[in-house]
Design a protein around this motif. Sequence first.
Motif, PDB file in Angstrom:
ATOM      1  N   ALA A  44       0.604  -1.179   0.030  1.00 44.35           N
ATOM      2  CA  ALA A  44      -0.077   0.006   0.034  1.00 44.35           C
ATOM      3  C   ALA A  44       0.786   1.454  -0.201  1.00 44.35           C
ATOM      4  CB  ALA A  44      -0.971  -0.035   1.278  1.00 44.35           C
ATOM      5  N   MET A  45       1.829   1.106   0.528  1.00 44.88           N
ATOM      6  CA  MET A  45       2.993   2.282   0.769  1.00 44.88           C
ATOM      7  C   MET A  45       3.518   2.539  -0.523  1.00 44.88           C
ATOM      8  SD  MET A  45       4.493   1.574   4.572  1.00 44.88           S
ATOM      9  CE  MET A  45       5.835   2.781   4.366  1.00 44.88           C
ATOM     10  N   GLU A  46       3.941   1.505  -1.114  1.00 46.00           N
ATOM     11  CA  GLU A  46       4.432   1.660  -2.639  1.00 46.00           C
ATOM     12  C   GLU A  46       3.580   2.367  -3.560  1.00 46.00           C
ATOM     13  OE1 GLU A  46       6.839  -1.478  -5.762  1.00 46.00           O
ATOM     14  OE2 GLU A  46       5.463  -2.252  -4.434  1.00 46.00           O
ATOM     15  N   ALA A  47       2.258   1.971  -3.272  1.00 47.78           N
ATOM     16  CA  ALA A  47       1.592   2.545  -4.357  1.00 47.78           C
ATOM     17  C   ALA A  47       1.222   4.142  -4.178  1.00 47.78           C
ATOM     18  CB  ALA A  47      -0.064   2.146  -4.136  1.00 47.78           C
ATOM     19  N   LYS A  48       1.747   4.616  -3.022  1.00 47.47           N
ATOM     20  CA  LYS A  48       1.853   6.052  -2.796  1.00 47.47           C
ATOM     21  C   LYS A  48       3.172   6.855  -3.134  1.00 47.47           C
ATOM     22  CE  LYS A  48      -0.062   7.097   1.417  1.00 47.47           C
ATOM     23  NZ  LYS A  48      -0.521   7.137   2.889  1.00 47.47           N
ATOM     24  N   LEU A  49       4.052   6.005  -3.521  1.00 50.02           N
ATOM     25  CA  LEU A  49       5.249   6.535  -3.788  1.00 50.02           C
ATOM     26  C   LEU A  49       5.092   7.580  -4.997  1.00 50.02           C
ATOM     27  CD1 LEU A  49       7.839   3.486  -3.788  1.00 50.02           C
ATOM     28  CD2 LEU A  49       8.023   5.565  -2.270  1.00 50.02           C
ATOM     29  N   LEU A  50       6.041   8.576  -5.103  1.00 44.53           N
ATOM     30  CA  LEU A  50       5.608   9.789  -6.216  1.00 44.53           C
ATOM     31  C   LEU A  50       6.122   9.207  -7.518  1.00 44.53           C
ATOM     32  CD1 LEU A  50       6.876  12.770  -3.973  1.00 44.53           C
ATOM     33  CD2 LEU A  50       4.748  11.799  -4.363  1.00 44.53           C
ATOM     34  N   GLY A  51       5.218   9.549  -8.572  1.00 45.14           N
ATOM     35  CA  GLY A  51       5.521   8.953  -9.913  1.00 45.14           C
ATOM     36  C   GLY A  51       6.131   9.945 -10.623  1.00 45.14           C
ATOM     37  N   GLU A  52       6.419   9.752 -11.969  1.00 49.73           N
ATOM     38  CA  GLU A  52       6.932  10.708 -12.958  1.00 49.73           C
ATOM     39  C   GLU A  52       6.241  12.076 -13.066  1.00 49.73           C
ATOM     40  OE1 GLU A  52       8.761  11.223 -17.509  1.00 49.73           O
ATOM     41  OE2 GLU A  52       8.055   9.061 -16.657  1.00 49.73           O
ATOM     42  N   GLN A  53       4.882  11.663 -13.326  1.00 52.26           N
ATOM     43  CA  GLN A  53       3.834  12.819 -13.498  1.00 52.26           C
ATOM     44  C   GLN A  53       3.772  13.792 -12.069  1.00 52.26           C
ATOM     45  OE1 GLN A  53       0.082  11.643 -14.520  1.00 52.26           O
ATOM     46  NE2 GLN A  53      -0.675  13.703 -14.098  1.00 52.26           N
ATOM     47  N   ARG A  54       3.998  13.240 -10.996  1.00 45.38           N
ATOM     48  CA  ARG A  54       4.031  13.941  -9.828  1.00 45.38           C
ATOM     49  C   ARG A  54       5.444  14.713  -9.700  1.00 45.38           C
ATOM     50  NH1 ARG A  54       1.112  14.141  -4.815  1.00 45.38           N
ATOM     51  NH2 ARG A  54       1.509  16.305  -4.152  1.00 45.38           N
TER      52      ARG A  54
END
Length: 368
Positions: A44-54
């Motif tokens: 669940a925490m991994e899903a909240k990591l910041l992606g390229e778009q962010r």
Amino acid sequence: MGITAIEGILDTTLGLVFTWLGWKTYKILWKYTPYAYPNARLNAMEAKLLGEQRFNELAESRTLQNFIVNLEDTDYKTHLASVQADDPVEIERAFERALASTYTLLEDILPDRVGGFFRLMLKGWDVRNVANVVKAKMRGETAVDYIMDIGTMVPKVKAIADAKSPEEILVILEGTPYEEPYQRLLLGEISLSEFETAVYRNYYSELLEYAQSRKDEEKEVLTEFVRLLIDMRNIVTVLRAKKAGLPAEEARKNIIPGGSIKLDAMLNVDDMGMALAELDSTKYGRIIRDVRDKIESDLSVLESVLRKHAIDRMKELTRFYPLSVATPLAYVLEKEREVQKLKALTKMIADGVEPERIKVTLGGEELA
């Protein structure tokens, strides 16, 4: 043989079978069940990591104040709450504290038999603090400015910064892994850079010893993880030395033992290009092949490629061992990469770099 005797043999056999099944069941539960909750939480925490778009959105912040505001919907909000919005150093340290809190969380939620590994990883800040403060004291600089308020021995580090003499520092370090290297430094047996390497050697040795004291896949995964970290550090160290034109013996003094590849061939060539050619013959050759030309002009590209390889390898191990320490290790590496990008973003915004240039830099992870 009578019926009673046969029944006795059958009862004994069944008893042994059920005992064996019970033991196997217990062993499976002991090995895997403790990972069910922490690994689900980490997913669940991994899903909240910041992606390229962010990150592209954050690159548009233009001011540090806007940058902090744009992170208010993330877990970094708590760590950024008390920082001065115009101080990039404070902001970078807040990101470091966020990363350290990840290690602390993993220590708390993982099984005791591996939780201690993440406690050891917190000592990475101890090493940095001790090395930086000792270097500052030796150079006559204000040592307290180099202290990161993170780690397992912050009070001792602050005491070192306030020490009135080199001998007082030795007393403060008594009983720690840093006592012996510092004593050698005082006696003039090693240089300041060799002192720094020595304390890092102790740190990686402790990590490797812990990893190899585990059992089964925990030993396998943790050991490979530590060897990856050592390889990454050593490869970059050797190439930096070659780029600077340092002789092999000087570069060798900064090598950390315990890695998975031999470095003699890289150390004994004349320049960086030849060292990269020697690296081609190791397991890292395929990893650097497509970006070799870029590496020769910018070593940060190599660090980025090696870091991505480490993440990919830990994720690969999670497929072999889905309920294991591989999942938290992969997450830690991803979190470290995210924090490094956020720190780079902080510096570029503070320096007034244009958003489009920031996006290009972050996209290529040229973060050195």
